[in-house]
Write an enzyme that holds these catalytic residues in place. Structure first.
Site, short mmCIF file in Angstrom:
data_model
loop_
_atom_site.label_atom_id
_atom_site.label_comp_id
_atom_site.label_asym_id
_atom_site.label_seq_id
_atom_site.Cartn_x
_atom_site.Cartn_y
_atom_site.Cartn_z
N LEU A 102 59.77 47.87 83.35
CA LEU A 102 58.84 47.60 82.31
C LEU A 102 58.95 48.90 81.39
O LEU A 102 58.83 49.70 81.58
CB LEU A 102 57.25 47.38 82.65
CG LEU A 102 56.50 47.25 81.54
CD1 LEU A 102 56.83 45.82 80.42
CD2 LEU A 102 54.75 47.28 81.81
N ASP A 119 42.04 44.40 69.88
CA ASP A 119 40.81 44.47 68.91
C ASP A 119 39.45 44.15 69.66
O ASP A 119 39.43 43.13 70.46
CB ASP A 119 41.28 43.57 67.61
CG ASP A 119 40.44 43.94 66.34
OD1 ASP A 119 39.62 44.96 66.41
OD2 ASP A 119 40.44 43.25 65.25
N GLY A 120 38.62 44.65 68.84
CA GLY A 120 37.25 44.33 69.32
C GLY A 120 36.36 45.29 70.16
O GLY A 120 35.16 44.80 70.82
N ASN A 121 36.93 46.37 70.51
CA ASN A 121 36.32 47.50 71.33
C ASN A 121 34.90 47.85 70.69
O ASN A 121 34.22 48.33 71.51
CB ASN A 121 37.21 48.91 71.29
CG ASN A 121 38.44 48.66 72.05
OD1 ASN A 121 38.68 47.40 72.77
ND2 ASN A 121 39.43 49.56 72.36
N GLY A 122 35.01 48.11 69.47
CA GLY A 122 33.55 48.63 68.86
C GLY A 122 32.58 47.40 69.06
O GLY A 122 31.46 47.92 69.45
N HIS A 144 36.12 51.59 73.81
CA HIS A 144 37.61 52.19 73.93
C HIS A 144 37.97 52.59 75.26
O HIS A 144 38.94 52.09 75.83
CB HIS A 144 37.97 53.24 72.95
CG HIS A 144 37.73 53.23 71.68
ND1 HIS A 144 38.18 51.89 70.88
CD2 HIS A 144 36.87 53.88 70.62
CE1 HIS A 144 37.99 52.13 69.67
NE2 HIS A 144 37.38 52.83 69.41
N ARG A 195 39.07 56.32 59.79
CA ARG A 195 37.66 56.07 60.76
C ARG A 195 36.72 57.53 60.78
O ARG A 195 37.56 58.55 60.58
CB ARG A 195 37.95 55.53 62.04
CG ARG A 195 38.43 54.39 62.16
CD ARG A 195 38.58 53.47 63.43
NE ARG A 195 38.87 52.31 63.37
CZ ARG A 195 38.74 51.37 64.20
NH1 ARG A 195 38.03 51.76 65.35
NH2 ARG A 195 39.22 50.03 64.11
N ARG A 246 46.46 38.72 69.26
CA ARG A 246 45.41 39.22 68.84
C ARG A 246 43.97 39.06 69.48
O ARG A 246 43.84 37.69 69.33
CB ARG A 246 45.51 39.33 67.26
CG ARG A 246 44.44 40.16 66.86
CD ARG A 246 44.38 40.41 65.22
NE ARG A 246 43.64 41.44 64.83
CZ ARG A 246 43.61 42.23 63.54
NH1 ARG A 246 44.74 42.22 63.05
NH2 ARG A 246 42.79 43.18 63.44
N ARG A 286 45.16 37.95 61.89
CA ARG A 286 45.81 38.67 60.74
C ARG A 286 46.60 39.63 61.53
O ARG A 286 46.59 39.97 62.51
CB ARG A 286 45.14 39.26 59.63
CG ARG A 286 44.30 40.27 60.15
CD ARG A 286 43.16 40.81 59.00
NE ARG A 286 42.29 41.59 59.46
CZ ARG A 286 40.83 41.23 59.58
NH1 ARG A 286 40.46 40.04 59.23
NH2 ARG A 286 40.04 41.90 60.19
N SER A 315 47.54 42.70 60.02
CA SER A 315 47.11 44.19 59.85
C SER A 315 48.13 45.03 59.83
O SER A 315 48.30 46.28 60.30
CB SER A 315 45.87 44.48 60.92
OG SER A 315 44.92 43.72 60.99
N ARG A 337 30.31 53.12 70.07
CA ARG A 337 31.86 52.31 69.94
C ARG A 337 32.75 52.98 70.97
O ARG A 337 33.82 52.18 71.42
CB ARG A 337 32.43 52.54 68.43
CG ARG A 337 31.72 51.97 67.45
CD ARG A 337 32.14 52.31 66.10
NE ARG A 337 33.54 51.77 65.88
CZ ARG A 337 34.24 50.94 65.76
NH1 ARG A 337 33.38 49.78 65.66
NH2 ARG A 337 35.48 50.84 65.84
C1 FPP Z 1 40.43 48.34 68.51
O1 FPP Z 1 39.08 48.17 68.44
C2 FPP Z 1 40.71 49.27 69.18
C3 FPP Z 1 41.42 50.50 68.74
C4 FPP Z 1 41.53 50.77 67.31
C5 FPP Z 1 41.89 51.38 69.76
C6 FPP Z 1 42.39 50.77 70.80
C7 FPP Z 1 42.79 51.89 72.03
C8 FPP Z 1 42.56 51.55 73.10
C9 FPP Z 1 42.10 50.28 73.94
C10 FPP Z 1 42.62 52.74 73.87
C11 FPP Z 1 44.17 52.45 74.64
C12 FPP Z 1 44.67 53.79 75.25
C13 FPP Z 1 45.80 53.96 75.83
C14 FPP Z 1 46.09 55.09 76.54
C15 FPP Z 1 46.79 52.78 75.82
P1 FPP Z 1 38.29 48.38 67.28
O2 FPP Z 1 37.85 49.61 67.37
O3 FPP Z 1 38.70 47.93 66.13
O4 FPP Z 1 37.03 47.23 67.51
P2 FPP Z 1 36.06 46.57 66.44
O5 FPP Z 1 36.85 45.77 65.53
O6 FPP Z 1 35.05 45.97 67.32
O7 FPP Z 1 35.45 47.64 65.55
#
Ligand code: FPP
Length: 226
Positions: free
Chosen positions: A127, A16-19, A33, A67, A173, A179, A181, A29
């Site tokens: 793995l 979590d937290g990419n955005g 990712h 989304r 997480r 949570r 989710s 955003r």
């Molecule tokens: C949550 O951050 C992340 C996701 C919904 C996507 C996760 C996917 C990847 C990291 C790509 C993985 C790819 C492979 C092939 C394994 P968020 O977008 O909910 O961030 P935020 O909570 O800050 O908005």
């Protein structure tokens, strides 16, 4: 080489937290990712090195379909591209690749890539890397109940998409949220949880090692008295 007291057999991660990571840098955003994929690589390599047998990642939930379409499209494209791109490394490192979730909702081309990757890596055993795509825990329990009923059976675990995979020992997480989710609701009955404020793109090997040490310090009793 890390010397852990106790190694979990199955580690699962809600990435979590990419955005937010991207936003902090004034970027779109999707950059979060892209950078998040580097964390996936780092964590996967660490699992192989430390002898963790199962790594599962919550990559896309059933709820994530809501989304903005552009973000969904980018994420789906990214998944397909990453899978193809990791093929050689999976073979070299003995990684068995598995996708679990409601695959009816995925595109034909992504499903073709997934099938190819799963078949090609089926014999690997260092793995097992499980990507949860279009997955939710309630969906899983509901589909399992339907199939169990149709079979006239009463052992629901046989019908969950995770049948044959041990329940997670440790669930991590990132990004400060605490949570589940709608993730592996059934399977996490006795899982140890570790939450960290670190955003997923910043979660790399050293911090991962810290969560394994934290896990090793926990006293797991599974509802019993020791
Ligand atoms: C949550 O951050 C992340 C996701 C919904 C996507 C996760 C996917 C990847 C990291 C790509 C993985 C790819 C492979 C092939 C394994 P968020 O977008 O909910 O961030 P935020 O909570 O800050 O908005």
């Amino acid at each position: 080489m890390e010397d852990f007291v106790k190694i979990p057999r199955h580690v699962s991660i809600i990435m979590d937290g990419n955005g937010r990571w991207a936003k902090e840098r004034g970027k779109d955003r999707v950059f979060g990712h892209f950078e998040g994929v580097e964390s996936v690589r780092a964590v996967t390599e660490a699992c192989v090195e430390w002898g963790i047998k199962y790594l599962s990642l919550f990559a896309f939930s059933e709820e994530n379909w809501a989304r903005p379409q552009a973000e969904v499209d980018t994420l789906m494209k990214l998944m397909g591209k990453c899978m193809e791109g990791e093929y050689e490394k999976f073979q070299k490192n003995g990684v068995r690749f598995v996708v679990l979730g409601n695959r009816d909702r995925l595109s034909d081309s992504l499903n073709t890539t997934i099938d190819r990757m799963m078949e090609a890596t089926a014999g690997n055993s260092a793995l097992t890397m499980i990507l949860f795509l279009s997955y939710s825990g309630k969906w899983d329990i509901a589909q399992a109940a339907r199939r169990m009923k149709a079979a006239g059976d009463d052992d629901i675990e046989k019908y969950l998409v995770t049948a044959g995979i041990p329940d997670p020992d440790l669930l991590i997480r990132t990004s400060g949220e605490q949570r589940l989710s709608n993730y592996m609701l059934w399977q996490c009955a006795y899982t140890e949880f570790v939450f960290t404020d670190t955003l997923w793109p910043d979660f790399r090997k050293e911090e991962f090692a810290g969560t394994i040490r934290e896990y090793a310090s926990r006293d797991r009793r599974f509802g019993k008295v020791k």
